[in-house]
Motif scaffolding. Structure first.
Motif, mmCIF file in Angstrom:
data_model
loop_
_atom_site.group_PDB
_atom_site.id
_atom_site.type_symbol
_atom_site.label_atom_id
_atom_site.label_comp_id
_atom_site.label_asym_id
_atom_site.label_seq_id
_atom_site.Cartn_x
_atom_site.Cartn_y
_atom_site.Cartn_z
ATOM 1 N N LEU A 49 31.859 43.345 38.171
ATOM 2 C CA LEU A 49 31.802 42.212 39.084
ATOM 3 C C LEU A 49 32.326 40.972 38.384
ATOM 4 C CD1 LEU A 49 28.174 42.668 40.526
ATOM 5 C CD2 LEU A 49 30.304 43.711 41.334
ATOM 6 N N SER A 77 29.594 42.135 48.130
ATOM 7 C CA SER A 77 30.587 42.996 47.483
ATOM 8 C C SER A 77 30.612 44.382 48.111
ATOM 9 C CB SER A 77 30.291 43.132 45.987
ATOM 10 O OG SER A 77 29.148 43.936 45.772
ATOM 11 N N PRO A 79 26.701 48.155 39.190
ATOM 12 C CA PRO A 79 27.820 47.291 38.800
ATOM 13 C C PRO A 79 27.459 46.377 37.634
ATOM 14 C CG PRO A 79 27.570 47.342 41.181
ATOM 15 C CD PRO A 79 26.368 48.035 40.622
ATOM 16 N N SER A 112 30.409 47.116 46.475
ATOM 17 C CA SER A 112 29.358 47.894 45.816
ATOM 18 C C SER A 112 27.998 47.645 46.464
ATOM 19 C CB SER A 112 29.307 47.543 44.323
ATOM 20 O OG SER A 112 28.196 48.150 43.710
ATOM 21 N N GLU A 169 33.244 42.566 43.512
ATOM 22 C CA GLU A 169 33.642 43.724 42.721
ATOM 23 C C GLU A 169 35.145 43.676 42.465
ATOM 24 O OE1 GLU A 169 33.089 48.532 42.355
ATOM 25 O OE2 GLU A 169 32.918 47.621 44.348
#
Length: 238
Positions: A132, A46, A214, A48, A138
């Protein structure tokens, strides 16, 4: 005897870029990082996670290049083993492919923004929401997510889709469509993401507001969207 892969890449570099750009270590850093990110993105890393690792690495002492190359090759081999990919075959196939794109690559290099690590002018960046989806990706502004329908199933069927927008108070879920094709005016059922979590994913609102990592949501899944999007679907011509 076949030349080593590194030696076979050099003639392609010279044909595309010439000596100066080929030897520009800053340019080579940027292009390697771009490809490495594209690889892990294709393996469901992701945005993030990538940002967290950037901060982690740059907060540590600078490594020694030759040792870091070794580490890169070992971890690439390990990733390829896990993914069922022959890294040597993949390299040979790609080198053959890009020999057929020399002119296009030269043109792209000529149009590259000056003094920028980016290979081309970037589209507006989509903001990440720090939520997520169930696959670990994400959710970003412009995405479309699918949610199990829990009310009015006779109207919507088993699922509803929402576009992710941003308003003055935060990220919003804006109704898009449902399994049955039920049509509602844009924004008719918009609600803030933090207040619209599925029942099994509910969290204290204050904890969400001040979250620093997240938040996974098992009941949401990204199914499409337009990450350029800050507009309603009909304003995008849909």
């Amino acid at each position: 005897m076949t030349e080593p892969f590194q030696a076979r890449v050099r003639p392609w570099l010279m044909a595309c870029f010439g000596e100066e750009i080929s030897a520009d270590h800053i340019e080579r850093n940027h292009r390697f990082l771009e490809e490495a990110l594209e690889l892990v993105q294709s393996r469901q890393c992701s945005r993030s996670e990538a940002h967290q690792l950037v901060d982690y690495v740059f907060d540590r002492p600078i490594g020694e290049p030759k040792q870091e190359v070794g580490g890169t090759m070992v971890t690439l081999a390990a990733l390829c083993l896990a993914a069922g990919i022959d890294m040597h075959e993949a390299g040979d196939v790609e080198l053959e492919r890009i020999w057929g794109k020399v002119e296009a690559i030269r043109a792209k290099q000529a149009a590259k923004p000056r003094h920028s690590p980016l290979p081309q002018e970037a589209a507006p960046i989509s903001a990440g929401t720090m939520f997520l989806d169930r696959t670990g990706r994400e959710i970003c502004m412009g995405d479309t997510i699918e949610v199990a329908s829990t009310i009015n199933q006779h109207t919507h069927g088993d699922w509803v889709q929402y576009d992710i927008r941003k308003g003055p108070g935060g990220f919003l879920l804006s109704y898009r469509c449902s399994q049955t094709g039920a049509v509602l005016p844009p924004g008719y059922t918009a609600g803030f993401m933090a207040e619209s979590l599925p029942e099994d994913d509910r969290r204290d609102l204050k904890a969400l507001v001040f979250a620093t990592v997240p938040v996974p949501v098992s009941g949401w899944e990204i199914v499409g969207g337009d990450r350029r999007g800050t507009t309603w679907p009909e304003e995008r011509g849909e």
